[in-house]
Design a protein around this motif. Sequence first.
Motif, PDB file in Angstrom:
ATOM      1  N   UNK A 123       0.517  -1.475  -0.160  1.00 12.58           N
ATOM      2  CA  UNK A 123       0.212  -0.135  -0.148  1.00 12.58           C
ATOM      3  C   UNK A 123       0.756   0.945  -0.063  1.00 12.58           C
ATOM      4  N   UNK A 124       0.661   2.285  -0.473  1.00 13.35           N
ATOM      5  CA  UNK A 124       1.250   3.465  -0.577  1.00 13.35           C
ATOM      6  C   UNK A 124       0.202   4.818  -0.283  1.00 13.35           C
ATOM      7  N   UNK A 125       0.945   5.616   0.987  1.00 19.78           N
ATOM      8  CA  UNK A 125      -0.197   6.084   1.654  1.00 19.78           C
ATOM      9  C   UNK A 125       0.101   7.215   0.651  1.00 19.78           C
ATOM     10  N   UNK A 126      -1.148   7.618   0.835  1.00 21.00           N
ATOM     11  CA  UNK A 126      -1.580   8.876   0.061  1.00 21.00           C
ATOM     12  C   UNK A 126      -2.053   9.622   1.147  1.00 21.00           C
ATOM     13  N   UNK A 127      -1.966  10.961   1.019  1.00 19.31           N
ATOM     14  CA  UNK A 127      -1.690  11.933   2.166  1.00 19.31           C
ATOM     15  C   UNK A 127      -3.588  12.707   2.642  1.00 19.31           C
ATOM     16  N   UNK A 128      -4.414  12.532   3.570  1.00 12.67           N
ATOM     17  CA  UNK A 128      -5.356  11.421   4.174  1.00 12.67           C
ATOM     18  C   UNK A 128      -6.392  13.162   3.705  1.00 12.67           C
ATOM     19  N   UNK A 129      -5.882  14.455   3.019  1.00 13.64           N
ATOM     20  CA  UNK A 129      -6.771  15.727   2.710  1.00 13.64           C
ATOM     21  C   UNK A 129      -5.917  16.042   1.710  1.00 13.64           C
ATOM     22  N   UNK A 130      -5.107  14.895   0.791  1.00  9.02           N
ATOM     23  CA  UNK A 130      -4.804  15.462  -0.521  1.00  9.02           C
ATOM     24  C   UNK A 130      -6.351  16.289  -1.502  1.00  9.02           C
ATOM     25  N   UNK A 131      -6.053  17.131  -2.222  1.00  8.14           N
ATOM     26  CA  UNK A 131      -6.828  17.467  -2.928  1.00  8.14           C
ATOM     27  C   UNK A 131      -7.869  18.840  -1.750  1.00  8.14           C
ATOM     28  N   UNK A 132      -7.982  18.852  -1.150  1.00  9.67           N
ATOM     29  CA  UNK A 132      -8.826  19.452  -0.450  1.00  9.67           C
ATOM     30  C   UNK A 132      -8.294  21.062  -0.437  1.00  9.67           C
ATOM     31  N   UNK A 133      -9.463  21.856  -0.590  1.00 14.14           N
ATOM     32  CA  UNK A 133      -8.969  23.318  -1.019  1.00 14.14           C
ATOM     33  C   UNK A 133      -8.399  24.221   0.198  1.00 14.14           C
ATOM     34  N   UNK A 134      -7.474  24.995  -0.001  1.00 16.60           N
ATOM     35  CA  UNK A 134      -7.627  25.915   1.069  1.00 16.60           C
ATOM     36  C   UNK A 134      -8.441  27.115   0.514  1.00 16.60           C
ATOM     37  N   UNK A 135      -9.084  27.257   1.575  1.00 20.02           N
ATOM     38  CA  UNK A 135      -9.902  28.051   2.142  1.00 20.02           C
ATOM     39  C   UNK A 135      -9.562  29.325   2.633  1.00 20.02           C
ATOM     40  N   UNK A 152     -17.768  32.412   7.305  1.00 18.20           N
ATOM     41  CA  UNK A 152     -17.158  33.295   7.709  1.00 18.20           C
ATOM     42  C   UNK A 152     -16.673  34.237   6.446  1.00 18.20           C
ATOM     43  N   UNK A 153     -17.460  33.946   5.410  1.00 13.62           N
ATOM     44  CA  UNK A 153     -16.976  34.551   4.231  1.00 13.62           C
ATOM     45  C   UNK A 153     -16.011  33.890   3.483  1.00 13.62           C
ATOM     46  N   UNK A 154     -15.497  32.902   3.533  1.00 16.77           N
ATOM     47  CA  UNK A 154     -14.164  32.452   3.194  1.00 16.77           C
ATOM     48  C   UNK A 154     -14.809  31.627   1.907  1.00 16.77           C
ATOM     49  N   UNK A 155     -14.161  31.945   0.670  1.00 19.27           N
ATOM     50  CA  UNK A 155     -13.973  30.395  -0.048  1.00 19.27           C
ATOM     51  C   UNK A 155     -12.920  30.402  -1.101  1.00 19.27           C
ATOM     52  N   UNK A 156     -13.080  29.042  -1.517  1.00 22.23           N
ATOM     53  CA  UNK A 156     -12.311  27.729  -2.350  1.00 22.23           C
ATOM     54  C   UNK A 156     -11.316  28.315  -3.263  1.00 22.23           C
ATOM     55  N   UNK A 157     -10.127  27.704  -2.689  1.00 22.30           N
ATOM     56  CA  UNK A 157      -8.765  28.120  -3.633  1.00 22.30           C
ATOM     57  C   UNK A 157      -8.233  27.102  -4.093  1.00 22.30           C
ATOM     58  N   UNK A 158      -8.522  26.649  -5.285  1.00 23.30           N
ATOM     59  CA  UNK A 158      -7.286  25.708  -5.488  1.00 23.30           C
ATOM     60  C   UNK A 158      -6.084  25.536  -5.065  1.00 23.30           C
ATOM     61  N   UNK A 159      -6.251  23.880  -4.096  1.00 23.52           N
ATOM     62  CA  UNK A 159      -4.800  23.488  -3.273  1.00 23.52           C
ATOM     63  C   UNK A 159      -3.227  23.453  -4.538  1.00 23.52           C
TER      64      UNK A 159
END
Length: 181
Positions: free
Chosen positions: A5-17, A174-181
């Motif tokens: 098994x390879x370790x995949x970051x659990x929050x991979x692909x999560x956008x920065x807000x 709180x008014x944040x928006x998604x920024x592509x990670x």
Amino acid sequence: MPDLPTLKPVLAGKDVLRGEAIRLEALPEGHLLHVMGAITSEEIASHLLAAGLKESSVRPAGYRQWFIAGNEQLAKPIRQALADALAGRAFISDQSHGRIRIHVSGLDAVALLNKGTAVDLYPVNFPEGSSAMTLFGHISIQLTRTGGNDFELTVLRSFAQSLYEELEALALSFGSSRVAS
């Protein structure tokens, strides 16, 4: 032979807000070492410097317990050198594979975090460098103030997705928006 098994970051692909007063992002899955023993945080910090880990931080995690956290993964010889330096005084348990760190910052960071935790985050009571084992909603975390309006939440890997999604919903409110990670 089966593939390992390879370790995949659990929050991979999560956008920065990001918003005017809030920033939420998953931190790199670097290192998190649990130190237990009759030693002080100052002594641990001096051993970190000697091992070349200038960017790592030491956080209290309970009676005679600390977490050493940093963004880079540690090679086994570095972990072993640190364990050897602490031998007889403290033990190290590598928790890097089992815990995830999330960064919340901005002028509204305290207001956002107050929606999920009962820790008094007023700077006089919880100054920079303070850490608390607590709950965020129903999820157990370690909450650390890393700067004036900067906080780091450390959570068990299996709860990271749920916690991040809860923090995303709050950041969006709180008014944040998604920024592509």
